[in-house]
Design a protein around this motif. Structure first.
Motif, mmCIF file in Angstrom:
data_model
loop_
_atom_site.group_PDB
_atom_site.id
_atom_site.type_symbol
_atom_site.label_atom_id
_atom_site.label_comp_id
_atom_site.label_asym_id
_atom_site.label_seq_id
_atom_site.Cartn_x
_atom_site.Cartn_y
_atom_site.Cartn_z
ATOM 1 N N THR A 237 -0.863 -6.879 -6.200
ATOM 2 C CA THR A 237 -0.438 -5.481 -6.321
ATOM 3 C C THR A 237 -0.442 -5.064 -7.782
ATOM 4 O O THR A 237 -0.898 -3.975 -8.141
ATOM 5 N N GLY A 240 -3.563 -4.085 -9.178
ATOM 6 C CA GLY A 240 -4.067 -2.802 -8.676
ATOM 7 C C GLY A 240 -4.937 -2.928 -7.452
ATOM 8 O O GLY A 240 -5.721 -2.038 -7.124
ATOM 9 N N VAL A 243 -3.402 -0.469 -4.302
ATOM 10 C CA VAL A 243 -2.723 0.811 -4.544
ATOM 11 C C VAL A 243 -3.664 1.960 -4.208
ATOM 12 O O VAL A 243 -4.842 1.760 -4.002
#
Ligand SMILES: Nc1ncnc2c1ncn2[C@@H]1O[C@H](COP(=O)(O)OP(=O)(O)OP(=O)(O)O)[C@@H](O)[C@H]1O
Length: 243
Positions: A237, A240, A243
């Protein structure tokens, strides 16, 4: 040096000019003997390129890849094919079994291609380990997905390779079956001393490994020992990925 696979300053560049893509940027990493390594990273981070370069399936643009003491850079296709056949095992998402051959014939196919005699007691041991005793005369179409992947794992082990590379080996399996296959891969490392390197998108799959390498934009940006699914998911997460 205890590394089975060693990459030094490995770069892979696709295209040229404004279309240049740096799929790997001077990656240097060693894979220790008898370890289970998972390779994770966002889509396009270079995981497949890493696997292909490390396994002699693709030529790096620059840098050195060594398997044991053997330098792969500079080898021609015939030499690389021979090296892969004898010294590397592969397990793919799509199993890649030959549908007309029996389980035993599929498992022993790499030996046949390499012109090597089948060691019957080794074959029996592998078949037992992967839990396929009693299924050896079946054809892939008569087996479940998990059983087919077990055949592929047995086929990857039959040549006693220095390293087994997995490309999303549980990607086509349901959750429970995937866990069985991951447990088997874990056992292969722990009890047989086999070295396994596996690309995966799944933090649960990665948690079966000893070490998780995280790739981002062609770089190895982190290595996590003793991974848990939660820690891996959290790291992804922060890269990235989701997301
Ligand atoms: N044959 C190719 N020609 C041009 N660019 C390529 C080629 N193969 C890969 N790339 C590019 O190199 C980068 C790394 O790709 P790679 O397939 O190794 O990533 P990945 O982490 O395995 O991605 P995914 O998780 O989506 O499979 C990407 O930007 C990709 O578009």
């Amino acid at each position: 040096m205890n590394d089975v696979v060693r990459l030094d300053a490995v770069s892979k560049v696709y295209g040229r000019g404004p279309n240049t893509v740096f799929a790997l940027r001077e990656v240097s990493i060693g894979i220790p003997h008898g370890s289970f390594t998972a390779v994770m990273g966002p889509s396009g981070s270079g995981k497949s390129t890493f696997l292909h370069c490390a396994a002699g399936l693709d030529h790096p643009s620059s840098g050195s890849v060594r398997l044991g003491g053997t330098e792969l850079a500079g080898m021609n296709e015939t030499e690389l094919t021979e090296l892969r056949r004898k010294r590397i095992g592969f397990v793919f998402q799509a199993f890649n079994l030959v549908s007309s051959l029996t389980v035993t014939e599929n498992i022993t196919l790499p030996l046949k291609l390499a012109g090597v005699r089948v060691d019957r007691s080794w074959l029996e041991e592998i078949v037992n380990r992967v839990g396929l005793a009693g299924r050896t005369g079946h054809r892939p179409g008569e087996l479940s997905g998990g059983q087919q992947q077990r055949v592929a794992i047995a086929r990857a082990l039959v040549t006693r390779p220095e390293v087994v590379f997995g490309d999303e080996p549980t990607g086509a399996l349901d959750t429970i079956t995937a866990r069985d296959v991951l447990t088997l891969l874990r056992e292969v490392v722990t009890t047989m001393g086999q070295t396994v390197v596996m690309v995966t998108h799944d933090p649960v799959a990665a948690s079966y490994a000893d070490t998780v390498l995280f790739l981002a934009d062609g770089n190895v940006v982190d290595a996590m020992a003793a991974p848990s699914a939660e820690k891996v998911a959290d790291r992804m997460t922060r890269l990235g990925a989701w997301v």
